[in-house]
Design a protein around this motif. Structure first.
Motif, mmCIF file in Angstrom:
data_model
loop_
_atom_site.group_PDB
_atom_site.id
_atom_site.type_symbol
_atom_site.label_atom_id
_atom_site.label_comp_id
_atom_site.label_asym_id
_atom_site.label_seq_id
_atom_site.Cartn_x
_atom_site.Cartn_y
_atom_site.Cartn_z
ATOM 1 N N PRO A 1 -11.908 -1.485 12.520
ATOM 2 C CA PRO A 1 -13.271 -1.273 12.440
ATOM 3 C C PRO A 1 -13.535 -0.820 10.836
ATOM 4 N N LEU A 2 -15.049 -1.422 10.702
ATOM 5 C CA LEU A 2 -15.504 -1.024 9.282
ATOM 6 C C LEU A 2 -16.801 -0.329 9.660
ATOM 7 N N THR A 3 -17.197 0.492 8.545
ATOM 8 C CA THR A 3 -18.400 0.986 8.575
ATOM 9 C C THR A 3 -19.429 0.088 7.738
ATOM 10 N N LYS A 4 -20.758 0.383 7.824
ATOM 11 C CA LYS A 4 -21.660 -0.473 6.849
ATOM 12 C C LYS A 4 -21.079 -0.608 5.392
ATOM 13 N N ASP A 5 -20.921 0.678 4.905
ATOM 14 C CA ASP A 5 -20.364 0.693 3.328
ATOM 15 C C ASP A 5 -19.075 0.000 3.324
ATOM 16 N N GLU A 6 -18.119 0.280 3.986
ATOM 17 C CA GLU A 6 -17.062 -0.665 4.136
ATOM 18 C C GLU A 6 -17.043 -2.178 4.037
ATOM 19 N N TYR A 7 -18.046 -2.464 5.251
ATOM 20 C CA TYR A 7 -18.249 -3.784 5.279
ATOM 21 C C TYR A 7 -18.728 -4.452 3.942
ATOM 22 N N GLU A 8 -19.929 -3.934 3.426
ATOM 23 C CA GLU A 8 -20.591 -4.203 2.158
ATOM 24 C C GLU A 8 -19.440 -4.347 0.959
#
Length: 446
Positions: free
Chosen positions: A199-206
């Protein structure tokens, strides 16, 4: 005395063509340049070596076109499908294959067949005599490609294809990743937990998207203008189309629940699928890439569960070639200018392991019938195999011809009875009709 069929190329199509022709009673010589002459992607000299994904995609033969193709190949005694099922790996609703034992099993069956002999070494020119099937695939050697161009009077079409990285399972951080198939799909617990999910959070994805877009990538040489096949787009090309593209593609989080934080919905998820029976290797699903190796490892390790990942193979990109089949081939897959030569597999403009093997199956049967003086037409376009062969031998628009996976858009429409059909009902109607028509086609050959 029965004439010999020569088959050039021991990939999916060539292996299946050799098996079908030999099983029909025709002597076969299978020509393969590996391992004497290697390619960018192959590692061994085995027949039917899988070089990109290890998946034959959906195995649903009731509502999926490639699953229907699986069924047709099985009904026709296909070697590739038999060995794929014998060496399958848990993958939810997909048919994933333990690639090395699969290729070794195909090789053993072909080499032990009394009517098949193997000729090792490169063939550099189109043959002028005898019965031949050219199944050299998208990595056709330069010399033979030039011979094909010289004969056809036209430049071979081309596109760029990419392969995904493979990770050592023990190096994935399972305190952050978890095992689950999307929507828990599968009949057994093993199938329902066939994928590693990172999984990735929104910040990690960005941050991941930023690094992906900025990463150093392999550039094409001057004059190389071929496009990509949409089914194998590099992840950075998808990201260039929009920052959310990956999140609605290979990184979509739907149908998954984080076992470590069940109440927190991941913003994005990277899935890894088992690549061997031991479960020691996993490939990153949909993560074909043209990033250079150094940049690739740095960017992929930004995925939290892969921060300490070790890679058995990094991704890469290579140039694939295929012919303009609608203008060059007749309905029997023969080269119009040299009807003693058939083409089969990805070089004809079908895309995917299953589609390539299916065209090999047809080419082998058609060639065997011709050698034995029997009349055999390709199956109707109402079947999956028939839809593919009709597409590449005249159904497609020659000016815009591009590689194509099997899909229901290639099939003749089915009229709804009593009103409009739902999509699932319509697809079931396609597969029911195809199975009946294909079974009749097989029965006429017995």
């Amino acid at each position: 005395m029965t004439q010999t069929l020569h088959i050039l190329g021991g990939g999916m199509a060539g292996s299946e063509a050799a098996w079908q022709a030999a099983e029909a009673g025709v002597p076969v010589v299978l020509h393969e340049m590996r391992p004497q002459v290697g390619t960018f992607a192959h590692r061994t000299g085995s027949f039917a070596e899988m070089v990109c994904s290890n998946s034959f995609r959906s195995d649903d033969d009731e509502r999926n076109a490639v699953g229907l193709l699986h069924w047709e190949m099985g009904a026709a005694g296909g070697l590739i499908m038999e060995m794929a099922r014998a060496h399958r790996l848990p993958a939810g609703g997909a048919l994933a294959v333990d690639r090395d034992p699969f290729a070794e099993a195909v090789t053993a069956r072909l080499r032990s067949h009394p009517l098949i002999s193997v000729a090792e070494g490169e063939v550099t020119e189109l043959p002028t005599e005898g019965h031949w099937i050219i199944a050299t695939g998208p990595l056709t050697s330069g010399a033979l490609a030039e011979s094909i161009r010289a004969e056809t009077g036209a430049e071979a079409l081309a596109f760029f294809d990419a392969i995904a990285p493979i990770v050592y399972a023990e190096s994935v951080d399972m305190t952050k990743a978890w095992m689950q198939s999307r929507y828990d799909k599968g009949e057994t617990l093993e199938e329902q937990t066939a994928y590693m999910n990172c999984p990735l959070t929104k910040d990690e994805y960005e941050a991941f998207i930023d690094a992906l877009l900025a990463a150093e990538k392999t550039e094409f040489h001057e004059g190389e203008t071929a496009g990509y096949f949409d089914g194998c787009l590099p992840i950075e090309v998808m990201a260039e189309r929009g920052r959310e593209t990956l999140r609605f593609g290979p990184m979509k989080p739907v149908g998954l629940t984080n076992a470590h934080q069940p109440d927190v919905k991941p913003y994005a998820v990277v899935q890894l699928r088992r690549d061997n029976a031991l479960g020691t290797l996993y490939n990153i699903v949909g993560f074909q890439t043209k990033m250079k190796y150094g940049a690739q490892t740095a960017v992929l390790k930004m995925i939290p569960a892969l921060a300490e990942a070790s890679f058995a193979r990094l991704g890469g990109i290579h140039r694939n070639t295929f012919i303009n089949s609608p203008t060059l081939l007749d309905a029997q897959m023969r080269l119009k200018s040299r009807p003693n030569i058939r083409f089969a597999g990805q070089i004809t403009g079908v895309e995917g392991y299953v589609e390539s093997a299916a065209m090999g199956l047809l080419a082998g049967r058609l060639a065997a019938a011709e050698i034995q003086g029997r009349s055999l037409e390709a199956p109707s376009g109402e079947t999956a195999m028939g839809a593919l062969i009709h597409h590449i031998t005249g159904g497609a628009e020659a000016k815009t011809f591009q590689p194509m996976n099997v899909n229901f858009g290639l099939f003749p429409p089915i009229e709804a009875k009593g009103g409009r059909r739902g999509r699932k009902d319509r697809y079931k109607a396609y597969t029911d009709r195809a199975k009946e028509v294909f079974s009749e086609w097989l029965a006429r050959q017995s």
